[in-house]
Design a protein around this motif. Sequence first.
Motif, PDB file in Angstrom:
ATOM      1  N   UNK A 277       9.915  -2.924   2.463  1.00 45.55           N
ATOM      2  CA  UNK A 277       9.010  -4.063   2.572  1.00 45.55           C
ATOM      3  C   UNK A 277       9.438  -4.988   3.711  1.00 45.55           C
ATOM      4  N   UNK A 278      10.750  -5.130   3.890  1.00 51.10           N
ATOM      5  CA  UNK A 278      11.231  -5.896   5.056  1.00 51.10           C
ATOM      6  C   UNK A 278      10.749  -5.235   6.344  1.00 51.10           C
TER       7      UNK A 278
ATOM      8  N   UNK B 174       8.218  -3.372   6.788  1.00 54.84           N
ATOM      9  CA  UNK B 174       6.779  -3.576   6.949  1.00 54.84           C
ATOM     10  C   UNK B 174       6.499  -4.960   7.515  1.00 54.84           C
ATOM     11  N   UNK B 175       7.281  -5.922   7.071  1.00 59.05           N
ATOM     12  CA  UNK B 175       7.145  -7.278   7.614  1.00 59.05           C
ATOM     13  C   UNK B 175       7.338  -7.263   9.128  1.00 59.05           C
TER      14      UNK B 175
ATOM     15  N   UNK C 155       7.154  -4.721  11.155  1.00 57.71           N
ATOM     16  CA  UNK C 155       6.110  -3.918  11.804  1.00 57.71           C
ATOM     17  C   UNK C 155       4.840  -4.749  11.962  1.00 57.71           C
ATOM     18  N   UNK C 156       4.566  -5.567  10.956  1.00 57.13           N
ATOM     19  CA  UNK C 156       3.382  -6.427  11.020  1.00 57.13           C
ATOM     20  C   UNK C 156       3.518  -7.483  12.096  1.00 57.13           C
ATOM     21  N   UNK C 157       4.751  -7.944  12.301  1.00 57.45           N
ATOM     22  CA  UNK C 157       4.963  -9.091  13.184  1.00 57.45           C
ATOM     23  C   UNK C 157       5.357  -8.713  14.615  1.00 57.45           C
TER      24      UNK C 157
ATOM     25  N   UNK D  52       7.028   0.343  12.977  1.00 58.51           N
ATOM     26  CA  UNK D  52       5.989   0.976  12.161  1.00 58.51           C
ATOM     27  C   UNK D  52       6.467   2.325  11.621  1.00 58.51           C
ATOM     28  N   UNK D  53       7.204   3.030  12.460  1.00 52.58           N
ATOM     29  CA  UNK D  53       7.659   4.360  12.040  1.00 52.58           C
ATOM     30  C   UNK D  53       8.682   4.279  10.905  1.00 52.58           C
TER      31      UNK D  53
ATOM     32  N   UNK E 201       7.062   3.663   7.670  1.00 57.40           N
ATOM     33  CA  UNK E 201       6.434   4.850   7.067  1.00 57.40           C
ATOM     34  C   UNK E 201       7.483   5.733   6.397  1.00 57.40           C
TER      35      UNK E 201
ATOM     36  N   UNK F 275       4.545  11.708   9.473  1.00 57.60           N
ATOM     37  CA  UNK F 275       3.334  11.029   9.019  1.00 57.60           C
ATOM     38  C   UNK F 275       2.184  11.322   9.979  1.00 57.60           C
TER      39      UNK F 275
ATOM     40  N   UNK G 167      -1.591  -6.598  17.572  1.00 52.55           N
ATOM     41  CA  UNK G 167      -0.156  -6.546  17.862  1.00 52.55           C
ATOM     42  C   UNK G 167       0.507  -5.435  17.050  1.00 52.55           C
TER      43      UNK G 167
ATOM     44  N   UNK H 100       2.034  -1.880  16.137  1.00 51.11           N
ATOM     45  CA  UNK H 100       1.553  -0.564  16.572  1.00 51.11           C
ATOM     46  C   UNK H 100       0.033  -0.466  16.489  1.00 51.11           C
ATOM     47  N   UNK H 101      -0.624  -1.555  16.120  1.00 57.66           N
ATOM     48  CA  UNK H 101      -2.095  -1.574  16.155  1.00 57.66           C
ATOM     49  C   UNK H 101      -2.602  -1.988  17.527  1.00 57.66           C
TER      50      UNK H 101
ATOM     51  N   UNK I  98       9.411  -9.241   0.837  1.00 53.03           N
ATOM     52  CA  UNK I  98      10.450  -8.815  -0.113  1.00 53.03           C
ATOM     53  C   UNK I  98      10.900  -9.860  -1.149  1.00 53.03           C
TER      54      UNK I  98
ATOM     55  N   UNK J  93       2.250 -12.204   5.168  1.00 52.76           N
ATOM     56  CA  UNK J  93       3.698 -12.120   5.324  1.00 52.76           C
ATOM     57  C   UNK J  93       4.282 -13.515   5.130  1.00 52.76           C
TER      58      UNK J  93
END
Lengths: 437, 525, 187
Positions: free
Chosen positions: A343-344, A346-347, A349-351, A364-365, A368, B130, B175, B177-178, C115, C153
């Motif tokens: 989850x960290x 993912x944070x 990767x989102x940012x 991102x990888x 996954x 993936x 931003x 990987x999108x 988290x 987030x």
Amino acid sequence: MGFPHAIHAREEAVLSRHFGDSNALSLDGWKQRGGYKALEMALGMEPAAIVNVLKESGLRGRGGAGFPTGLKWSFMKPGDGKPHYLCCNADESEPGTFKDREIMRWTPHALIEGCAIGSYAIGAETCFIYIRGEFSEPLRAVGNALGEAYDAGVLGANAMGTGKTVNIYIHKGAGAYICGEETALMNSIEGRRGNPRIKPPFPAVAGLFGQPTTINNVETLAAVPQILVNGAEWYKKFCLSNPKSTGTKLFSVCGNIAKPGNYEVVLGFPFKDFLYEMCGGPLPGRKFKAIVPGGASVPIQTPEEAEATLMDYEGFVAQGSMLGSGGVIVFDDSQCMVKLIGRFARFFAHESCAQCTQCREGTAWVTKILERIEAGGGTMQDLDTLLELSENMTGKTICVLSDSCAAPIVSGIKKFRHEFEAHITGKRCPLRSRSVA
Amino acid sequence: MGETQMVTLTIEGRKVSVASGTSILEAAKAAGVLVPHYCYHPGLPVAGVCRMCLVEVEKAPKLAPACASAVAEGQVVHVHSEKALEARKGVLEFLLINHPLDCPICDQAGECELQDYTYREGRSEGRLQEPKRFNPMEDFGGDVLYVTNRCILCTRCVRFMDDVAGEPVLNVSERGDRAIIGKFEGADLTHAWAGNVIDLCPVGALVSKDFLNKARAWELDRTPSICPNCTQGCNSIVETRDNFVVRTRARPNDEVNKYYMCDHGRLNYRWMNEQNRLEAPLVRQGERLVAADWSTAVDHAAKLLNGKRAVVLASPMLSNESLWMLSKLIRKTGGLGLFTVETGPEAPLLGVPDLALRAERAANVRGAEMFGFERSSSPLDGIQSGDVLVIADVGGMPLEIDPSALARASASIVIGTTLPEDARSATVVLPVTNVTEEEGTFTNVHGRVQRYLQARAAPGMARPAWWALGDLLEAMGDAAGYFLASEVFTALAGASPEFAGMSYESLGLKGARLQGSRQPAETTG
Amino acid sequence: MTPPGGETGSVHSPAHAPHGAAGHSNEESYQPVLLGGVRDELNRILERYPTKMAALLPALWLVQDARGWVSEHSMAEVAQALELTPAYVKGVVTFYTMYHQHPVGRYFVQVCTTSPCMACGAEDTVAALLRHTGCGELGSTSPDGKFTVIEVECLGACGFATPIMINEEFVESVTPDKVSTILAQLR
């Protein structure tokens, strides 16, 4: 909303003294509590003298990097004929950290006063307080306080009647963790995507709008007035361990712990006492499993490491982590480390701002892969891959977001490898009661 | 400005001295070492984002991005050390995880830097388990198609439009990987120089719609040339497949076009492949033009010109060599040289001083002027009774022939690539080559003389115009003509003070300015 | 936890036109935002900065405050006002997550699931919110147009897990059992 607790006997409430005291919010209330004496004093001093006091005090940046504040201010060359800027970093977004929010909610004038002193000390007539867009309440509190300060002539073209110009404006963010990175923050103020910039040039040479700029965290600036009024010696005495780490520090505590909240302690305080005594230890029937002591970007500590830590810049490093932003995240034995680390990831990767390859693709990888392991589809090979990718994501990009993503993965696999392996061999999360569909 | 401070450093064991402030990447180039890179381009502001150019600098704690790190005295740089190679291998793996690996159907294959560096430094297999990210492709307008999935977000295209074209119509959208390269609905890549983003794209993400699926890169023959489509003289590469021009692209020249070429120039190449070409000399027999061999046709033309004044209407797309030979014919006959030129709107490239798609749409207007041809909007008005009209046409000139003017002339000779409808009454027709079929030089708007090489075989019996003219002058009593374009040029240089000292060798492939011509920057200053 | 309307005033619905009204504007019907008082406000903001571009984030906030979201038409309008290109503005808009590029429900609910909050049960809070609002899934708007629920987030209130943000207001320490009460106060 998140009312502060009563001050614990072992806390040293310098910044947090007035948390919860709604009378401290107004200009008058703040003045009654000794506010704006420091600014008045500062405006009568030579800027260099203020910088010296800060240098003497040993105050270090509270945003994460711990750079000596006085030294940073001294990089701003007076009389270079250029406009100087002060930026206050109030983009507090590091998971686990919510101390600046409290400073702004309860003592906005402390911040404004610190900003005004800082501006004057570095020869800046303009200061931008960059507050993250989600912080509606701090935005209101600081906005109201600024309005009062302008109305009362504390700020403006004739600050406190001294003929000196100190303008402070709020710049509201719009949802981007990376804008807490200093150069990304400057880009964001300039109306750009919040992309970190290549350094050099450093902000003191070419920062906001290409001009010499200093950027400080909220907590750092809020501490400045007290240091000025009480003196460097007073501040320097707040030190329980390493003499390079002086003063008090707010720690935000969250996760699986009895009494989450903000606690202010003198640097060097024993982390064990902090966790068990001040914050009440684990929830009933639970044990601590992992502690992330400085926000999501720092390596994870085992409880043993945490308990051996003295809470200052050097103390956390000595026990395998970093002080970071002072956001202490505690996980107990009910939690799945694979899931939390995923989850960290993912944070991050989102940012990720998408500039650097390693970060854009890597964050991102790894997310996954971690999510696949958590879901029971991992292989032992994945762990090696994760470590290799983490290595490729560390120390190779413009900013450290990518490194921050890697830190909990590397420390997590190192310190909780058995949990990862249990997911892989059992093809499911061992902590999940229901089987994986 | 003081003297440039020089810095000496060692790169891959080679000592090199460069001006202070130079990047490690450029210093390495000077030392003959290629540092792999994607986002860096010498014509664009440094972005430092692809992280491909990471190199190891001794005593530095971290690998340094060579594009964004200035050289320092005594530095020891390793481009191919294990640490640097590992880091770049990592970058390549990250770049490839979401890349479609559709090289077999990608136009860039064979000239793709992602392929090249992967072969050289990348992993042999991928580790992504993936599904790959998928984004639909988008028509960016103009000649540009964006194949999103192949994009590595190097942002060269964005920086070109922002900083060089001065028309920020591309952005990075989203931003993480999108992120993709984006544009605004309704605001297409219609800028006159937008096609450069295709050249700049190091991978197959921005491809030319014109060139789409036409040829594989390895099937192409590439020839250095000069764009003939305006007076700017952008250095170009003509790419042919099976003797057909299929693409033209910019060839870097700091003095002229930097790395760029306008869309008009790059896309206006189809005429080079024209199929209605003259393939044999023709001589009039009564109502008909009949094929003849060269000597018959040249002798016939010489007879026509004997004692007559030649009024030469010359295309400003002829080489200096051919124009000079024509000028000799004019002098010999006491004749007159004229030209007309096609025009269109001027379109400057803001980020490069003195670079524009010029209003005059032919390569050698300056050459024509220098060799005594006069610009005329009605060139045939000067024909007097008994004159011989010589039309030397290889394109670039609007040709409207008034029958009454033709009637005044005693005869007309066409030296051309094609036989225009209006000139079918010609007495002798000599087939000549176009710019892609011969070697020669043009003089650009700033007085820069630049060579172009032969890119394809000439059709039939067509010859360079200078050759045909040499034969013609010989038939009229002059000394023998020339066998090589270089010989013509050397003779021309000997005879024309502005060209003094020039030879093909001295021009090289970058060209040289005429004596007394000013730097382009000065002409605007 | 303090219920909405307690400590910091009530939870406002945004002061913009009803849901979707500005959502389907086209060339003919687009009404500029930067007029009158909004324009004055933008002019005041411009005075703070040495460049027009620097007013971009504030200008986009003005648009979103007025319209509830930032349409492509609005991006073009802002671009013109600040002498930027629409493509540039769009690049910036898509960088920041708080600018809505589509109309959202009357109550825009953001739930932190990073988290620390996840460790405190944020996922169950999300499930409860989706169920009680009728949104069905993250990012979609409830059939009555009242709610849009998204994951966000870290909201920077980790000590008060799980924090949710309803339009401009924080509600802290939200657990699944509190969800229906919180939503009831909004309906």
